[in-house]
Design a protein around this motif. Structure first.
Motif, PDB file in Angstrom:
ATOM      1  N   GLU A 195      -6.055  -4.788  -5.160  1.00 48.55           N
ATOM      2  CA  GLU A 195      -4.815  -5.382  -5.685  1.00 48.55           C
ATOM      3  C   GLU A 195      -4.067  -6.133  -4.583  1.00 48.55           C
ATOM      4  O   GLU A 195      -3.547  -7.230  -4.808  1.00 48.55           O
ATOM      5  N   ILE A 196      -4.018  -5.550  -3.406  1.00 51.17           N
ATOM      6  CA  ILE A 196      -3.337  -6.200  -2.279  1.00 51.17           C
ATOM      7  C   ILE A 196      -4.074  -7.478  -1.898  1.00 51.17           C
ATOM      8  O   ILE A 196      -3.450  -8.516  -1.662  1.00 51.17           O
ATOM      9  N   ALA A 197      -5.403  -7.407  -1.850  1.00 52.09           N
ATOM     10  CA  ALA A 197      -6.202  -8.585  -1.504  1.00 52.09           C
ATOM     11  C   ALA A 197      -5.924  -9.726  -2.486  1.00 52.09           C
ATOM     12  O   ALA A 197      -5.735 -10.876  -2.074  1.00 52.09           O
ATOM     13  N   ALA A 198      -5.869  -9.407  -3.759  1.00 49.66           N
ATOM     14  CA  ALA A 198      -5.593 -10.433  -4.769  1.00 49.66           C
ATOM     15  C   ALA A 198      -4.183 -10.998  -4.599  1.00 49.66           C
ATOM     16  O   ALA A 198      -3.976 -12.216  -4.683  1.00 49.66           O
ATOM     17  N   ALA A 199      -3.214 -10.126  -4.347  1.00 46.80           N
ATOM     18  CA  ALA A 199      -1.826 -10.573  -4.185  1.00 46.80           C
ATOM     19  C   ALA A 199      -1.645 -11.458  -2.956  1.00 46.80           C
ATOM     20  O   ALA A 199      -0.871 -12.419  -2.978  1.00 46.80           O
ATOM     21  N   LEU A 200      -2.355 -11.145  -1.869  1.00 45.24           N
ATOM     22  CA  LEU A 200      -2.214 -11.912  -0.628  1.00 45.24           C
ATOM     23  C   LEU A 200      -3.212 -13.063  -0.522  1.00 45.24           C
ATOM     24  O   LEU A 200      -3.115 -13.883   0.386  1.00 45.24           O
ATOM     25  N   ALA A 212       0.827  -1.214   0.000  1.00 50.26           N
ATOM     26  CA  ALA A 212       0.000   0.000   0.000  1.00 50.26           C
ATOM     27  C   ALA A 212       0.857   1.257   0.000  1.00 50.26           C
ATOM     28  O   ALA A 212       0.619   2.180  -0.785  1.00 50.26           O
ATOM     29  N   ARG A 213       1.839   1.311   0.876  1.00 49.24           N
ATOM     30  CA  ARG A 213       2.575   2.558   1.095  1.00 49.24           C
ATOM     31  C   ARG A 213       3.789   2.729   0.182  1.00 49.24           C
ATOM     32  O   ARG A 213       4.124   3.837  -0.179  1.00 49.24           O
TER      33      ARG A 213
END
Length: 163
Positions: A132-137, A123-124
């Motif tokens: 995007e973060i949810a998909a990556a993790l 994110a930062r």
């Protein structure tokens, strides 16, 4: 017992929370969190007033949610101010800032759980969206929000306990 409580009161609780928070999705998340909290408790007491009991739990979760949101906003504002200051800094100050950032990231990597740390970086540092973060993790966006709240709360606590 909890299944019956869920089917009997989920819709009512979601409606109440939606009026309070103004967002159906956020209300749904809080309803789920309320029932997860019930499931994770050691035992469920005999409830004479189940709606009152659910309101207390949901209210506490809603307050926690707003505290995390406020903390995240304050952290973002602080980071924006620091970024502005870094742009106006001398090359020596910029190098010191990069060194401090590197050390900060190493501390976070050691002391935070893996997913909150990775979500924070995505994110930062990478500027990725929650989706995007949810998909990556491989997690939900709600989990990403929780991870980021945890990371920011940790940073905030470190800043104010280690002045």
């Amino acid at each position: 017992m909890i299944g019956e409580l869920y089917s009997s009161h989920r819709g009512w609780l979601q409606g109440w929370l939606r009026k309070k928070v103004g967002c159906l999705h956020q209300a749904s998340d809080l309803v789920q969190d309320t029932f997860v909290k019930l499931l994770s408790s050691a035992s469920l007491p005999a409830l004479r007033e189940p709606r009152a009991y659910l309101l207390v739990i949901a209210s506490h979760l809603m307050i926690d949610h707003y505290r995390r949101r406020k903390l995240e906003q304050e952290s973002l504002q602080t980071m924006a101010v620091l970024a502005e200051d870094a742009l106006a800094a001398s090359p020596e100050e910029q190098a010191a800032t990069r060194q401090l950032l590197g050390e900060t990231l190493r501390v976070l990597a050691r002391e935070l759980d893996d997913k909150p740390y990775r979500a924070f970086l995505m994110a930062r540092v990478d500027g990725m969206s929650y989706a995007e973060i949810a998909a990556a993790l491989g997690v939900s966006e709600s989990s990403v929000k929780q991870y980021l709240s945890k990371a920011l709360a940790y940073c905030h606590a470190r800043l104010y306990t280690h002045d």
